[in-house]
Design an enzyme around this catalytic site. Structure first.
Site, short mmCIF file in Angstrom:
data_model
loop_
_atom_site.label_atom_id
_atom_site.label_comp_id
_atom_site.label_asym_id
_atom_site.label_seq_id
_atom_site.Cartn_x
_atom_site.Cartn_y
_atom_site.Cartn_z
N ARG A 190 0.84 -1.21 0.00
CA ARG A 190 0.00 0.00 0.00
C ARG A 190 0.87 1.26 0.00
O ARG A 190 0.99 1.95 -1.00
CB ARG A 190 -0.97 -0.04 1.20
CG ARG A 190 -2.09 0.99 1.14
CD ARG A 190 -1.70 2.38 1.51
NE ARG A 190 -1.12 2.48 2.85
CZ ARG A 190 -0.57 3.60 3.32
NH1 ARG A 190 -0.53 4.69 2.58
NH2 ARG A 190 -0.03 3.62 4.53
N ASP A 191 1.54 1.53 1.11
CA ASP A 191 2.32 2.78 1.20
C ASP A 191 3.45 2.76 0.19
O ASP A 191 3.81 3.78 -0.39
CB ASP A 191 2.87 2.95 2.63
CG ASP A 191 3.07 4.40 3.02
OD1 ASP A 191 2.89 5.28 2.16
OD2 ASP A 191 3.41 4.66 4.19
N HIS A 237 5.90 4.69 12.45
CA HIS A 237 5.81 4.63 10.98
C HIS A 237 6.76 5.70 10.45
O HIS A 237 6.41 6.87 10.33
CB HIS A 237 4.35 4.91 10.60
CG HIS A 237 4.04 4.92 9.14
ND1 HIS A 237 3.36 3.90 8.50
CD2 HIS A 237 4.28 5.84 8.17
CE1 HIS A 237 3.19 4.20 7.22
NE2 HIS A 237 3.75 5.37 7.00
N HIS A 271 9.15 7.23 7.64
CA HIS A 271 9.70 7.34 6.29
C HIS A 271 11.17 7.72 6.45
O HIS A 271 11.58 8.25 7.49
CB HIS A 271 8.89 8.35 5.48
CG HIS A 271 7.54 7.82 5.07
ND1 HIS A 271 7.27 7.36 3.81
CD2 HIS A 271 6.41 7.61 5.79
CE1 HIS A 271 6.01 6.93 3.76
NE2 HIS A 271 5.46 7.06 4.95
N CYS A 307 4.40 9.45 -0.21
CA CYS A 307 2.97 9.77 -0.18
C CYS A 307 2.72 10.79 -1.27
O CYS A 307 3.42 11.80 -1.34
CB CYS A 307 2.57 10.32 1.18
SG CYS A 307 0.87 10.90 1.20
N ASN A 318 9.04 4.35 3.03
CA ASN A 318 9.13 3.90 4.42
C ASN A 318 10.48 3.27 4.63
O ASN A 318 11.11 2.79 3.69
CB ASN A 318 8.07 2.81 4.69
CG ASN A 318 6.67 3.34 4.60
OD1 ASN A 318 6.13 3.42 3.51
ND2 ASN A 318 6.11 3.70 5.71
P1 HMG Z 1 -13.29 14.47 -1.80
O1 HMG Z 1 -13.12 14.95 -3.22
O2 HMG Z 1 -13.28 15.48 -0.72
O3 HMG Z 1 -14.57 13.57 -1.59
O4 HMG Z 1 -12.19 13.36 -1.52
P2 HMG Z 1 -15.97 13.48 -2.21
O5 HMG Z 1 -16.78 12.74 -1.21
O6 HMG Z 1 -16.44 14.85 -2.66
O7 HMG Z 1 -15.76 12.56 -3.49
C1 HMG Z 1 -15.02 12.94 -4.62
C2 HMG Z 1 -14.98 11.81 -5.62
O8 HMG Z 1 -14.32 10.68 -5.04
C3 HMG Z 1 -16.36 11.32 -5.99
O9 HMG Z 1 -16.25 10.80 -7.31
C4 HMG Z 1 -16.58 10.18 -5.05
O10 HMG Z 1 -17.49 9.24 -5.54
C5 HMG Z 1 -15.21 9.57 -4.97
P3 HMG Z 1 -16.68 11.67 -8.59
O11 HMG Z 1 -18.10 12.06 -8.32
O12 HMG Z 1 -15.76 12.88 -8.61
O13 HMG Z 1 -16.47 10.73 -9.71
N1 HMG Z 1 -14.95 8.87 -3.70
C6 HMG Z 1 -14.44 7.63 -3.64
N2 HMG Z 1 -14.11 6.76 -4.58
C7 HMG Z 1 -13.64 5.56 -4.16
N3 HMG Z 1 -13.49 5.23 -2.86
C8 HMG Z 1 -13.83 6.10 -1.89
C9 HMG Z 1 -14.33 7.36 -2.27
N4 HMG Z 1 -14.75 8.42 -1.57
C10 HMG Z 1 -15.12 9.34 -2.46
N5 HMG Z 1 -13.67 5.76 -0.61
C11 HMG Z 1 -11.24 11.50 -0.34
C12 HMG Z 1 -12.07 12.77 -0.23
C13 HMG Z 1 -10.87 11.08 1.07
C14 HMG Z 1 -12.08 10.41 -1.02
C15 HMG Z 1 -9.98 11.81 -1.19
O14 HMG Z 1 -9.36 12.94 -0.65
C16 HMG Z 1 -9.01 10.69 -1.23
O15 HMG Z 1 -9.27 9.63 -1.80
N6 HMG Z 1 -7.83 10.85 -0.61
C17 HMG Z 1 -6.88 9.75 -0.52
C18 HMG Z 1 -5.55 10.25 -0.22
C19 HMG Z 1 -4.62 9.06 -0.01
O16 HMG Z 1 -4.95 7.92 -0.25
N7 HMG Z 1 -3.39 9.38 0.44
C20 HMG Z 1 -2.40 8.40 0.68
C21 HMG Z 1 -2.67 7.55 1.88
S1 HMG Z 1 -2.30 8.35 3.44
C22 HMG Z 1 -0.61 8.09 3.67
O17 HMG Z 1 0.05 7.61 2.80
C23 HMG Z 1 -0.02 8.41 5.02
C24 HMG Z 1 0.26 7.15 5.86
O18 HMG Z 1 1.12 6.26 5.18
C25 HMG Z 1 0.88 7.55 7.21
C26 HMG Z 1 2.07 8.51 7.06
O19 HMG Z 1 3.05 8.17 6.38
O20 HMG Z 1 1.96 9.58 7.63
C27 HMG Z 1 -1.04 6.38 6.17
MG MG Z 2 3.26 6.50 5.12
#
Ligand code: HMG
Ligand code: MG
Length: 287
Positions: A13-14, A205, A207, A238, A247
């Site tokens: 995933r990450d 966690h 990086h 990310c 990571n």
């Molecule tokens: P948004 O635009 O605010 O949400 O996104 P929305 O509810 O207005 O939806 C926008 C569009 O996304 C719509 O589609 C929804 O249907 C769709 P459209 O009408 O434009 O075609 N949608 C989805 N589709 C699939 N699955 C869903 C979903 N929800 C809405 N669950 C949202 C808000 C959270 C969805 C968006 O900002 C997003 O997907 N962000 C993901 C960011 C991400 O994955 N980042 C990486 C992971 S975090 C990380 O890596 C850190 C970590 O490792 C720890 C660290 O290192 O610190 C964990």
């Molecule tokens: Mg991370």
């Protein structure tokens, strides 16, 4: 007898979420199966987020459907909201993760809402998960520094950790998202967090942008943490944290833990195969 410590594998995933070229579902499945063969007990393999935001994770359901599930291994998925939760349940993820931030800038950039709004969403997800008997892990990003807001106050981290635990997260993983944490900053952050959480419910966690992830692991071990997230081959970053490196590599983490007297139960030969596979998937030329 050696003490135990666990490497929570987040590479599929990450590690992969940031790759620009689409990696085939078959390759992702082969990587996960190799990792379960290496002895990981928890592997984060999927992310039910918007495919517009993170295209690489769009085949998460297919990955969960295709892996050879091993007894005793928990296959985890990220779920930012109820829609993601429903996707993860339908795909039979064994556990889910809700992921918040200690800094407002990263919260907005990563999940398009404030910290308070995200916690309200996560509360619904956590409640649904409790009803479905699915364990929930929490993440807090930017625990020492944010690419948008600068240094993070330790008290801000503790506040989000306390709220995630109150929602029922069985463990909260503390993310140095951009890998700029110094051991001193990590130690101060942990001082604040350990006032609201027991070390048994925390994970590190790190990086490895600055090459200090293993030093930060040592500091966290001294503070009582025993779970550390790693990505095989040191993959990752990310998409919403510019400049963040991967990571800490799971194989380097396992060696570091062993050198400090901790048993991880991992098979280092199989882990090396998984690391080579991960590098090939990314197109690294030296493997
Ligand atoms: P948004 O635009 O605010 O949400 O996104 P929305 O509810 O207005 O939806 C926008 C569009 O996304 C719509 O589609 C929804 O249907 C769709 P459209 O009408 O434009 O075609 N949608 C989805 N589709 C699939 N699955 C869903 C979903 N929800 C809405 N669950 C949202 C808000 C959270 C969805 C968006 O900002 C997003 O997907 N962000 C993901 C960011 C991400 O994955 N980042 C990486 C992971 S975090 C990380 O890596 C850190 C970590 O490792 C720890 C660290 O290192 O610190 C964990
Ligand atoms: Mg991370």
């Amino acid at each position: 007898m050696m003490d135990r410590a666990e490497v929570f594998e987040v590479g599929p995933r990450d590690g992969l979420q940031n790759e620009k070229a689409q990696i085939s579902t078959r390759d992702k499945i082969a990587l996960v199966d190799c990792l379960s063969g290496a002895g990981f007990k928890r592997i984060e393999v999927a992310s039910f987020v918007s495919p517009k935001w993170v295209p690489q994770m769009a085949d998460s359901a297919e990955v969960l459907a295709g892996i050879a599930r091993r007894d005793g291994v928990s296959y985890a998925a990220l779920t930012p909201n109820m829609r993601g939760f429903e996707g993860a349940v339908a795909a039979k993820a064994d556990e889910i993760a809700i992921f918040g931030s200690a800094s407002e800038g990263f919260s907005q950039a990563n999940i398009n809402c404030s910290i308070a709004e995200s916690l309200a969403r996560f509360a619904s997800v956590a409640e649904a998960a409790r009803g479905a008997n699915i364990p929930v892990r929490g993440y807090v990003s930017c625990v020492v520094e944010c690419p948008y807001d600068g240094a993070t106050a330790p008290a801000s981290v503790a506040r989000v950790v306390a709220q995630l635990l109150a929602m029922g997260c069985y463990e909260v993983s503390l993310g140095d998202t951009i890998g700029r944490g110094t051991p001193e900053a990590v130690d101060s952050m942990l001082s604040a967090v350990l006032e609201v959480a027991d070390a048994r419910h925390l994970a590190g966690h790190f990086h490895d942008t600055s090459g200090r992830a293993l030093e930060n692991v040592t500091v966290a071990l001294e503070r009582g943490l025993r779970v550390f997230d790693g990505a095989v081959g040191g993959l990752g970053g990310c998409p919403y944290a510019p400049g963040a490196a991967g990571n800490v590599a799971s194989e380097a983490l396992a060696r570091h833990l062993a050198a400090l007297g901790y048993e991880t139960g991992l098979n280092m030969d199989v882990l090396a195969e998984a690391a080579a596979m991960a590098h090939r998937m990314r197109g690294d030329s030296h493997v």
